[in-house]
Design a protein around this motif. Structure first.
Motif, PDB file in Angstrom:
ATOM      1  N   THR A   1      24.937 -40.234  56.853  1.00 29.97           N
ATOM      2  CA  THR A   1      23.592 -40.768  56.597  1.00 29.97           C
ATOM      3  C   THR A   1      23.661 -42.265  56.272  1.00 29.97           C
TER       4      THR A   1
ATOM      5  N   LEU B   1      21.797 -44.521  58.891  1.00 31.96           N
ATOM      6  CA  LEU B   1      20.571 -45.178  58.422  1.00 31.96           C
ATOM      7  C   LEU B   1      20.816 -46.630  58.019  1.00 31.96           C
TER       8      LEU B   1
ATOM      9  N   CYS C   1      17.707 -37.466  59.524  1.00 26.21           N
ATOM     10  CA  CYS C   1      17.797 -38.912  59.773  1.00 26.21           C
ATOM     11  C   CYS C   1      16.880 -39.329  60.915  1.00 26.21           C
TER      12      CYS C   1
END
Lengths: 199, 79
Positions: free
Chosen positions: A40, A44, A86
């Motif tokens: 993540t 991200l 996500c």
């Protein structure tokens, strides 16, 4: 006693049907949280969003534990939740940060080990360069590299997670590696003593 | 009051050069592939402790989940 007889029928109580012991969920978290957080974080590109996403992924897993079919590994199942999460977040944001201070908090929160301060500084720069290179890749290549980097996953599992055959994974991986290496080298401020990738 | 260094300019310059040399002498990190580099990066990344604390609180507010159906049938493997 037959092995495949349902536990509830064997022992006839709700407790036998059972709820997941907190320690089992803690084990799940201990075994996979780093992998999920790392995916993540690099997917991200923002440590705060990665922190929130990791929390949300494990909370979803906790809620949906009874839907885990045992056909995939726990790691693969969690990755699937994380990837969907996500993607949903990115769709909601509508825009992506090309450059971020993604690694600031991560490395500040990393406990000091035997590394010298200079070494830590270098490692921090390394994280920033990795993020910059990943941000320059398409989502497909970024995800592919992050998943292949996890030694617990086979090409078959990476293919299942990304919706393609293992051969397609291998083919795209070659191109993703090259693209990453080019972007990574571009962000190299001091080539003589920085990390490098062979091409 | 401005802090004054105990070192004279020559010593300061010498120290600075020494630090730069030290930086250049750091062993280069070399990785064969992008995945190797990412693996190294992942190994040096720690999950913030706040995630687990928040998760304990959030999960504590929910009913305990039932184990997966297959686990109820055959018993489970460790996560």
């Amino acid at each position: 006693m037959p092995v495949n007889e349902p536990v509830a029928e064997r022992e006839g109580s709700d407790e036998a049907l059972g709820s997941l012991a907190p320690s089992e969920f803690a084990d799940l978290y201990a075994a996979h949280s780093r992998a999920i957080y790392y995916l993540t974080l690099r997917f991200l590109g923002d440590p705060q969003k990665a922190e929130d996403a990791t929390h949300d992924v494990f909370l979803k897993a906790f809620r949906k534990m009874d839907q885990f079919r045992g056909e995939a590994s726990w790691r693969t199942w969690l990755y699937r939740i994380a990837i969907n999460h996500c993607r949903n977040l990115q769709q909601a944001w509508h825009s992506r940060h090309l450059f971020s201070n993604a690694d600031e908090a991560v490395w500040e929160n990393t406990p000091a080990t035997t590394d010298s301060p200079l070494r830590v500084l270098e490692t921090k720069e390394l994280g920033e360069r990795i993020q910059a290179a990943l941000d320059g890749l398409s989502e497909e290549y970024r995800l592919l590299l992050l998943l292949v980097a996890d030694e617990e996953l086979s090409y078959e599992q990476v293919g299942a997670l990304t919706g393609q055959s293992p051969d397609a994974v291998r083919g795209k991986l070659h191109r993703a590696r090259k693209a990453f290496a080019v972007l990574f080298k571009k962000s190299d401020p001091l080539p003589e003593h920085e990390a490098s990738i062979k091409t | 009051m401005k802090h004054q260094s105990k070192l004279n300019p020559e010593q300061q310059q010498s120290r600075q050069v020494g630090t730069e040399q030290q930086a250049r002498q750091q062993p280069a990190l070399e990785f064969a592939t992008a995945e190797e580099l990412l693996r190294y990066d992942a190994a040096h990344t720690t999950v913030p402790a706040g995630v687990e604390r928040r998760l304990q609180k959030s999960a504590g507010d929910l009913p305990r989940p039932k184990p997966a159906w297959w686990k109820r049938l055959w018993g489970g493997t460790k996560p």
